[in-house]
Design a protein around this motif. Structure first.
Motif, PDB file in Angstrom:
ATOM      1  N   ARG A 168      17.027  41.324 -10.667  1.00  0.00           N
ATOM      2  CA  ARG A 168      16.913  40.434  -9.504  1.00  0.00           C
ATOM      3  C   ARG A 168      15.640  40.762  -8.706  1.00  0.00           C
ATOM      4  NH1 ARG A 168      18.767  40.300  -4.207  1.00  0.00           N
ATOM      5  NH2 ARG A 168      19.112  38.162  -3.453  1.00  0.00           N
ATOM      6  N   PHE A 169      15.331  42.055  -8.551  1.00  0.00           N
ATOM      7  CA  PHE A 169      14.085  42.448  -7.886  1.00  0.00           C
ATOM      8  C   PHE A 169      12.881  41.860  -8.622  1.00  0.00           C
ATOM      9  CE2 PHE A 169      10.448  45.327  -8.053  1.00  0.00           C
ATOM     10  CZ  PHE A 169      10.096  45.406  -6.711  1.00  0.00           C
ATOM     11  N   ALA A 170      12.923  41.972  -9.957  1.00  0.00           N
ATOM     12  CA  ALA A 170      11.807  41.431 -10.744  1.00  0.00           C
ATOM     13  C   ALA A 170      11.691  39.922 -10.556  1.00  0.00           C
ATOM     14  CB  ALA A 170      12.006  41.774 -12.228  1.00  0.00           C
ATOM     15  N   LEU A 171      12.831  39.236 -10.563  1.00  0.00           N
ATOM     16  CA  LEU A 171      12.810  37.780 -10.420  1.00  0.00           C
ATOM     17  C   LEU A 171      12.248  37.363  -9.056  1.00  0.00           C
ATOM     18  CD1 LEU A 171      16.293  36.947 -11.988  1.00  0.00           C
ATOM     19  CD2 LEU A 171      14.049  36.484 -12.993  1.00  0.00           C
ATOM     20  N   LEU A 172      12.645  38.090  -8.008  1.00  0.00           N
ATOM     21  CA  LEU A 172      12.139  37.771  -6.668  1.00  0.00           C
ATOM     22  C   LEU A 172      10.627  37.921  -6.593  1.00  0.00           C
ATOM     23  CD1 LEU A 172      14.887  39.477  -4.461  1.00  0.00           C
ATOM     24  CD2 LEU A 172      14.483  37.015  -4.737  1.00  0.00           C
ATOM     25  N   ASN A 173      10.082  38.807  -7.398  1.00  0.00           N
ATOM     26  CA  ASN A 173       8.634  39.039  -7.386  1.00  0.00           C
ATOM     27  C   ASN A 173       7.904  38.209  -8.425  1.00  0.00           C
ATOM     28  OD1 ASN A 173       7.791  41.305  -5.392  1.00  0.00           O
ATOM     29  ND2 ASN A 173       9.742  41.988  -6.263  1.00  0.00           N
ATOM     30  N   LEU A 174       8.636  37.320  -9.071  1.00  0.00           N
ATOM     31  CA  LEU A 174       8.002  36.357  -9.981  1.00  0.00           C
ATOM     32  C   LEU A 174       8.046  34.947  -9.392  1.00  0.00           C
ATOM     33  CD1 LEU A 174       9.398  37.508 -13.466  1.00  0.00           C
ATOM     34  CD2 LEU A 174       7.179  38.031 -12.462  1.00  0.00           C
ATOM     35  N   GLU A 175       8.581  34.808  -8.187  1.00  0.00           N
ATOM     36  CA  GLU A 175       8.751  33.470  -7.611  1.00  0.00           C
ATOM     37  C   GLU A 175       7.426  32.820  -7.247  1.00  0.00           C
ATOM     38  OE1 GLU A 175      11.429  33.827  -4.341  1.00  0.00           O
ATOM     39  OE2 GLU A 175      13.218  33.857  -5.631  1.00  0.00           O
ATOM     40  N   ARG A 176       6.430  33.637  -6.843  1.00  0.00           N
ATOM     41  CA  ARG A 176       5.120  33.087  -6.483  1.00  0.00           C
ATOM     42  C   ARG A 176       4.065  33.579  -7.459  1.00  0.00           C
ATOM     43  NH1 ARG A 176       3.698  34.361  -0.459  1.00  0.00           N
ATOM     44  NH2 ARG A 176       4.738  36.338  -0.947  1.00  0.00           N
ATOM     45  N   ALA A 189       0.817  35.019  -8.644  1.00  0.00           N
ATOM     46  CA  ALA A 189      -0.291  35.839  -8.130  1.00  0.00           C
ATOM     47  C   ALA A 189      -1.591  35.407  -8.796  1.00  0.00           C
ATOM     48  CB  ALA A 189      -0.002  37.308  -8.401  1.00  0.00           C
ATOM     49  N   PRO A 190      -2.727  35.630  -8.123  1.00  0.00           N
ATOM     50  CA  PRO A 190      -4.016  35.224  -8.709  1.00  0.00           C
ATOM     51  C   PRO A 190      -4.355  36.043  -9.952  1.00  0.00           C
ATOM     52  CG  PRO A 190      -4.341  36.532  -6.723  1.00  0.00           C
ATOM     53  CD  PRO A 190      -2.875  36.237  -6.791  1.00  0.00           C
ATOM     54  N   GLN A 191      -5.086  35.380 -10.864  1.00  0.00           N
ATOM     55  CA  GLN A 191      -5.531  36.069 -12.070  1.00  0.00           C
ATOM     56  C   GLN A 191      -6.449  37.230 -11.695  1.00  0.00           C
ATOM     57  OE1 GLN A 191      -4.538  35.519 -15.106  1.00  0.00           O
ATOM     58  NE2 GLN A 191      -3.373  33.626 -14.756  1.00  0.00           N
ATOM     59  N   PRO A 236       3.990  48.478  -3.853  1.00  0.00           N
ATOM     60  CA  PRO A 236       2.858  48.136  -2.952  1.00  0.00           C
ATOM     61  C   PRO A 236       1.925  47.075  -3.544  1.00  0.00           C
ATOM     62  CG  PRO A 236       3.163  50.516  -3.084  1.00  0.00           C
ATOM     63  CD  PRO A 236       4.006  49.908  -4.162  1.00  0.00           C
ATOM     64  N   ARG A 237       1.954  46.870  -4.847  1.00  0.00           N
ATOM     65  CA  ARG A 237       1.054  45.906  -5.496  1.00  0.00           C
ATOM     66  C   ARG A 237       1.597  44.478  -5.424  1.00  0.00           C
ATOM     67  NH1 ARG A 237       0.796  48.152 -11.301  1.00  0.00           N
ATOM     68  NH2 ARG A 237      -0.216  46.129 -11.634  1.00  0.00           N
ATOM     69  N   LEU A 238       2.854  44.329  -5.054  1.00  0.00           N
ATOM     70  CA  LEU A 238       3.468  43.010  -5.021  1.00  0.00           C
ATOM     71  C   LEU A 238       3.586  42.520  -3.577  1.00  0.00           C
ATOM     72  CD1 LEU A 238       6.265  43.772  -7.629  1.00  0.00           C
ATOM     73  CD2 LEU A 238       4.288  42.290  -8.009  1.00  0.00           C
ATOM     74  N   PRO A 239       3.416  41.218  -3.310  1.00  0.00           N
ATOM     75  CA  PRO A 239       3.196  40.202  -4.347  1.00  0.00           C
ATOM     76  C   PRO A 239       1.748  39.753  -4.507  1.00  0.00           C
ATOM     77  CG  PRO A 239       3.920  39.161  -2.334  1.00  0.00           C
ATOM     78  CD  PRO A 239       3.821  40.627  -2.034  1.00  0.00           C
ATOM     79  N   GLN A 240       0.810  40.173  -3.577  1.00  0.00           N
ATOM     80  CA  GLN A 240      -0.502  39.531  -3.580  1.00  0.00           C
ATOM     81  C   GLN A 240      -1.672  40.507  -3.641  1.00  0.00           C
ATOM     82  OE1 GLN A 240      -1.143  36.131  -3.636  1.00  0.00           O
ATOM     83  NE2 GLN A 240       1.049  35.948  -4.021  1.00  0.00           N
ATOM     84  N   SER A 241      -1.494  41.699  -4.215  1.00  0.00           N
ATOM     85  CA  SER A 241      -2.619  42.628  -4.334  1.00  0.00           C
ATOM     86  C   SER A 241      -3.544  42.161  -5.449  1.00  0.00           C
ATOM     87  CB  SER A 241      -2.107  44.028  -4.643  1.00  0.00           C
ATOM     88  OG  SER A 241      -1.635  44.093  -5.968  1.00  0.00           O
ATOM     89  N   ALA A 242      -4.666  42.881  -5.602  1.00  0.00           N
ATOM     90  CA  ALA A 242      -5.637  42.514  -6.636  1.00  0.00           C
ATOM     91  C   ALA A 242      -5.054  42.617  -8.045  1.00  0.00           C
ATOM     92  CB  ALA A 242      -6.874  43.411  -6.507  1.00  0.00           C
ATOM     93  N   THR A 243      -4.066  43.499  -8.184  1.00  0.00           N
ATOM     94  CA  THR A 243      -3.462  43.664  -9.518  1.00  0.00           C
ATOM     95  C   THR A 243      -2.022  43.137  -9.569  1.00  0.00           C
ATOM     96  OG1 THR A 243      -2.718  45.898  -8.954  1.00  0.00           O
ATOM     97  CG2 THR A 243      -4.873  45.694 -10.037  1.00  0.00           C
ATOM     98  N   ALA A 244      -1.683  42.244  -8.639  1.00  0.00           N
ATOM     99  CA  ALA A 244      -0.323  41.713  -8.613  1.00  0.00           C
ATOM    100  C   ALA A 244      -0.001  40.934  -9.894  1.00  0.00           C
ATOM    101  CB  ALA A 244      -0.120  40.824  -7.391  1.00  0.00           C
ATOM    102  N   ARG A 245      -1.002  40.206 -10.405  1.00  0.00           N
ATOM    103  CA  ARG A 245      -0.754  39.422 -11.632  1.00  0.00           C
ATOM    104  C   ARG A 245      -0.431  40.356 -12.797  1.00  0.00           C
ATOM    105  NH1 ARG A 245       0.517  34.045 -12.552  1.00  0.00           N
ATOM    106  NH2 ARG A 245       0.040  33.530 -14.717  1.00  0.00           N
ATOM    107  N   HIS A 246      -1.151  41.462 -12.883  1.00  0.00           N
ATOM    108  CA  HIS A 246      -0.828  42.449 -13.916  1.00  0.00           C
ATOM    109  C   HIS A 246       0.609  42.947 -13.746  1.00  0.00           C
ATOM    110  CE1 HIS A 246      -4.681  42.523 -15.699  1.00  0.00           C
ATOM    111  NE2 HIS A 246      -5.322  43.226 -14.768  1.00  0.00           N
ATOM    112  N   ALA A 247       0.992  43.211 -12.512  1.00  0.00           N
ATOM    113  CA  ALA A 247       2.348  43.700 -12.252  1.00  0.00           C
ATOM    114  C   ALA A 247       3.381  42.670 -12.694  1.00  0.00           C
ATOM    115  CB  ALA A 247       2.515  44.033 -10.774  1.00  0.00           C
ATOM    116  N   GLN A 248       3.128  41.388 -12.395  1.00  0.00           N
ATOM    117  CA  GLN A 248       4.064  40.335 -12.792  1.00  0.00           C
ATOM    118  C   GLN A 248       4.166  40.235 -14.316  1.00  0.00           C
ATOM    119  OE1 GLN A 248       2.541  36.864 -10.684  1.00  0.00           O
ATOM    120  NE2 GLN A 248       4.223  37.018  -9.195  1.00  0.00           N
TER     121      GLN A 248
END
Length: 889
Positions: free
Chosen positions: A586-594, A596-598, A655-667
């Motif tokens: 569920r945590f993962a799903l909540l952080n996939l809702e938006r 993130a930039p490439q 700390p990388r979620l949801p909009q850090s520079a590496t947020a897309r990698h995290a997702q």
């Protein structure tokens, strides 16, 4: 996208819905012409009388795990279900029902009774099938079979006729194991032996030549003496050589019987002379054939004494007769003595009544010719046992196998295809009722009343269920099967006989692997049973904890082939893990809702680490599953998900979620790792993983993650098993992370030792053994600050030790945690000194007791051990207190 995932995991809200989804999708149903190598398991058919117990739950969970595993690997996978007609057990169940109506089967007659059994089967026989579905079993229910359905009945008749024509089935008069309650013969392995504390009765048999002379005979069953035909002694027994050939008088009865010599007699038993009762003892029966003795039946089919026992005893129960007869012998002065005697007594495996050796005409299978092929197939490795120690067990029985009594004197079952001509009385064996006798042309033929042993039809199960004797597509595609999962208690009953029949009629083994699992015991080590009232109902456990938690616990707690001591509380572990799985996903799903930039940045260290750990988990779990080490695979997947993924990776990336520079990698990493983890866990926990995977698939597609492309299957149950990717393995990163984790754990332990709050920031100094290690620390300072909750960190090869600090070591790294400012030094010293004094007093008290000779002499061993353990624990605490005081100097 599916409805939003609930904040709370409730298995009752998903399990029935998910199972209906699987059934509607026909995901359990393979077609013979579909691609992929076949993988087949035939279910050990539960009795139609059965209700799901913990043994069933373990057995079928194991089967389902391997079926789901192979299905995901792309095999054309068939798990063929069915039930067994369970002749004696089912007939007993229906007779109990009739008794409530004031009826007996004999009053109904055979035809009406069998009709009533079919009605009972229709009403109750499908209970366990529904219960297996509740457990999550992914059987192909479209192929469900029953040992008395039309096709299997045809296979049974065909087998009997072929074996008879080959000379491997015959009829003979012999002593059989007879159940007076069930009124039927039992095979040797259907008899359960228990030690009984009984007596040895010494009885005086007068000699014919003079009433003053007698011969003393010892027996454990005095009631059978009424059917004696002789007294036997060993030919070399000097005590009795002068009596060989003389005659004695059978007490009570007055019948003259000979004194014979036979080397079978054991001179050390009793007084050395034994009574010979051919109709009621298998050894006596053989002896009677050698000496041409009369055969007198004094105990009937119902366990009551017959008219041949004499008017005084006729109609008595056998044990009632024993008491009366012993008293009569005592009154006549012919009971010399009675001594305590413990011996093994056989009981019916169904009703537990003491079995009676009984002389009757029965049908047998010659086993030696069939056993040879079964022995050779195991020695050649065509049938492999897991654990392999059970191979010796299997072979030992086959090498000493006795002919199998297959006829049963009951009405429910496959009736023997044997017909008797009323003119010439010759038997006729035929697949269909003959119109005339082939021996004399007579037209009046009567079918044998007996039915076949239930295990006869069960022995054909791996190929009869696939259509044999017809050469069906299913038979060609799915035989031989791949694995049999069963308990050790039916290696004789079923496993060996299936191998024999498979080799005889199919020319190949029925399965390649036999997985023998342990028994489930209560927490004290006793077998679970209704009589003890110590069973745990798996349906109640499923209702309380969910099917996934039930399954996962049973596997985690069941090392290969070992018995499992089980209590209801142990299922808490499964529920905790299911909750962890739900909440983390569920945590993962909540952080996939938006979306993130490439990012063009390199994949961060922690993402590369978790992907490397995932590859290790995939490889290890697959290898363990391939080798039937399901419990090991479950344990390593548990560790990967709970510790690697949840305890470390999810915490690091927050700390990388949801909009850090590496947020897309995290997702992307989240989606890929959770996708693989749910696939890996699916065979063990099918319901929750299917539900979560469907949500993950929708979420990954919604934000156009690359990982979504791998989730194109309609359902997780048919999604591919995770494929290994060696390029993702990185031993260097794993070693670095292991070092960092050790440092974090060490700091946490120091904080705990000093009674500091878990979240209170501290500072540390690390003295590194070399520049390479120092460089690793330097590259991951932010990691250490976050995970160890550090205010400041100093490190270097020549870093200085701060004053008044706590100290620990990780490998060759020294770790110092300054205490100044974290606590009041003087208050802490006073607290520790007070604690030290208290511990020293407790240690002196324990030592005083342990040095007291009177205590050591009188106290139970476990109490002494408890005191010793207590002393060791106190000394360990004192050592920590002394070190903490030293740290404050």
């Amino acid at each position: 996208m599916p409805e939003q995932l609930s904040t709370r995991y409730d298995p009752s809200q998903i399990e029935d819905r998910i199972y209906a989804f699987w059934e509607e999708g026909k995901f359990f149903h393979p077609e013979p012409d579909e691609a992929g190598r076949s993988y087949t398991i035939v279910i050990p058919p539960p009795n139609v009388t059965a209700q799901l117990h913990m043994g069933h739950a373990l057995n079928n969970t194991l089967q389902d795990i391997y079926i789901r595993f192979r299905r995901m690997q792309g095999y054309n996978t068939l798990w063929l279900p069915g039930t067994d007609h369970a002749g004696i057990a089912t007939q007993n169940a229906v007779e109990r029902q009739l008794a409530k109506e004031g009826l007996r089967r004999e009053e109904l007659g055979r035809t009406e009774f069998v009709r009533r059994v079919w009605e009972w089967k229709k009403a109750y026989g499908n209970r366990i099938i529904q219960q297996l579905k509740k457990l999550g079993c992914s059987c192909d229910w479209d192929r469900q079979r029953f040992t008395m359905d039309e096709g299997l009945s045809r296979a049974v008749i065909e087998t009997f006729v072929r074996l008879y024509e080959k000379g491997l089935i015959y009829r003979d008069k012999y002593i059989v194991n007879w159940c007076p309650r069930c009124r039927t013969a039992l095979s040797d392995i259907e008899v359960e032996h228990e030690e009984h504390e009984s007596h040895l009765w010494y009885i005086r048999y007068p000699l014919k030549r003079g009433p003053e002379d007698h011969l003393t005979v010892a027996t454990t069953r005095p009631e059978t003496m009424l059917g004696d035909s002789a007294v036997a002694v060993h030919p070399d027994d000097e005590r009795y050589q002068h009596l060989i050939g003389e005659t004695c008088i059978l007490p009570i009865v007055g019948r003259e019987i000979p004194i014979i010599a036979d080397p079978w007699v054991d001179p050390s038993f009793g007084a050395g002379a034994v009574k010979v009762t051919p109709a009621h003892d298998p050894n006596d029966w053989q002896l009677s054939r050698r000496h041409n003795l009369d055969v007198i039946t004094v105990i009937g089919e119902d366990g009551a004494m017959t008219h041949q026992a004499g008017a005084a005893y006729e109609g008595m129960d056998r044990f009632e007769c024993r008491e009366a007869l012993v008293e009569d012998l005592r009154q006549r002065g012919q009971l010399e003595k009675v001594v305590p005697y413990e011996h093994s007594v056989g009981h019916c495996y169904r009703c537990h009544v003491v079995v009676e050796p009984y002389l009757s005409d029965q049908w047998y299978v010659k086993m030696k010719p069939l056993a040879q092929k079964a022995i050779q197939s195991a020695r050649d490795g065509r049938v492999r046992f897991h654990p392999d120690r059970w191979l010796k067990f299997y072979l030992s029985w086959l090498e000493e196998v006795r002919d199998w009594c297959i006829s049963r004197q009951i009405w429910w079952g496959h009736r023997l295809p044997v017909y008797y001509c009323e003119d010439c009385h010759e038997p006729v064996v035929a697949a269909r009722p003959p119109q005339e006798c082939p021996h004399c042309g007579g037209k009046k033929l009567r079918q044998d009343d007996d039915v076949l042993d239930t295990w006869f039809s069960s022995a054909l199960w791996p190929f009869s269920t696939l259509g044999w004797p017809a050469r069906t597509e299913d038979l060609e595609r799915y035989y031989p099967t791949d694995a049999l999962v069963t308990g050790r208690d039916i290696i004789y009953f079923w496993v060996a006989r299936m191998v024999m029949m498979g080799m005889e009629f199919m020319g190949d083994v029925p399965f390649k692997h036999v997985y023998i699992h342990g028994n489930i015991l209560d927490e004290t080590g006793r077998k679970m049973s209704k009589s003890l009232g110590n069973g745990i109902d798996p349906l109640e456990v499923i209702e309380q904890y969910g099917a996934d938690a039930t399954r996962f616990c049973l596997i985690m707690l069941s090392p290969e082939g070992q018995d499992l001591k089980l209590s209801r509380s142990k299922f808490e572990m499964g529920r905790h893990f299911a909750n962890k799985l739900w909440n983390a996903t569920r945590f993962a799903l909540l952080n996939l809702e938006r979306s993130a930039p490439q990012s063009e940045a390199e994949l961060p260290f922690e993402d590369r680490w978790i992907l490397s750990r995932l590859q290790r988990a995939i490889r290890s779990a697959t290898e363990e599953m391939e080798n039937f080490q399901d419990h090991r695979a479950a344990a390593l997947l548990y560790d990967f998900f709970w510790h690697d993924l949840c305890d470390w990776h999810l915490e690091i990336i927050k700390p990388r979620l949801p909009q850090s520079a590496t947020a897309r990698h995290a997702q992307e990493t989240l989606a890929s790792v959770f996708d693989a983890a749910l696939r890996l866990l699916h065979p063990y926990m099918p319901y929750i993983t299917e539900e979560l995977w469907q949500h993950l698939k929708a979420a990954a597609g919604e934000v156009s993650l690359n990982a979504a492309a791998a989730m194109d299957a309609e359902a997780l149950v048919v999604a591919p098993w995770p494929a290994g990717d060696p390029a993702r393995r990185n031993e260097g990163i794993e070693q670095q992370m292991e070092l960092l984790q050790q440092i974090v754990r060490a700091v946490r332990n120091l904080r705990k030792e000093k009674d500091l709050p878990e979240r209170k920031p501290v500072s540390i100094t690390l003295v590194c053994p070399d520049e390479a290690t120092n460089a690793v620390i330097g590259a991951h300072e932010d990691f250490l600050r976050q995970m160890a909750i550090l205010e400041d960190i100093e490190h270097g090869v020549r870093a200085a030790k701060p004053p008044r600090c706590a100290t620990t070591v990780v490998g060759t790294i020294e770790i110092f945690m300054p205490l100044e400012g974290l606590l009041d030094i003087e208050d802490e010293r006073r607290r520790l000194r007070k604690r030290r004094k208290g511990l020293e007093e407790q240690i002196r008290s324990v030592d005083k007791i342990l040095h007291n000779p009177d205590f050591l002499a009188r106290a139970p061993e476990d109490v002494v051990q408890q005191k010793m353990d207590r002393g060791q624990a106190l000394r360990a605490q004192l050592k920590v207190i002394i070190q903490n005081l030293a740290d404050l100097e």
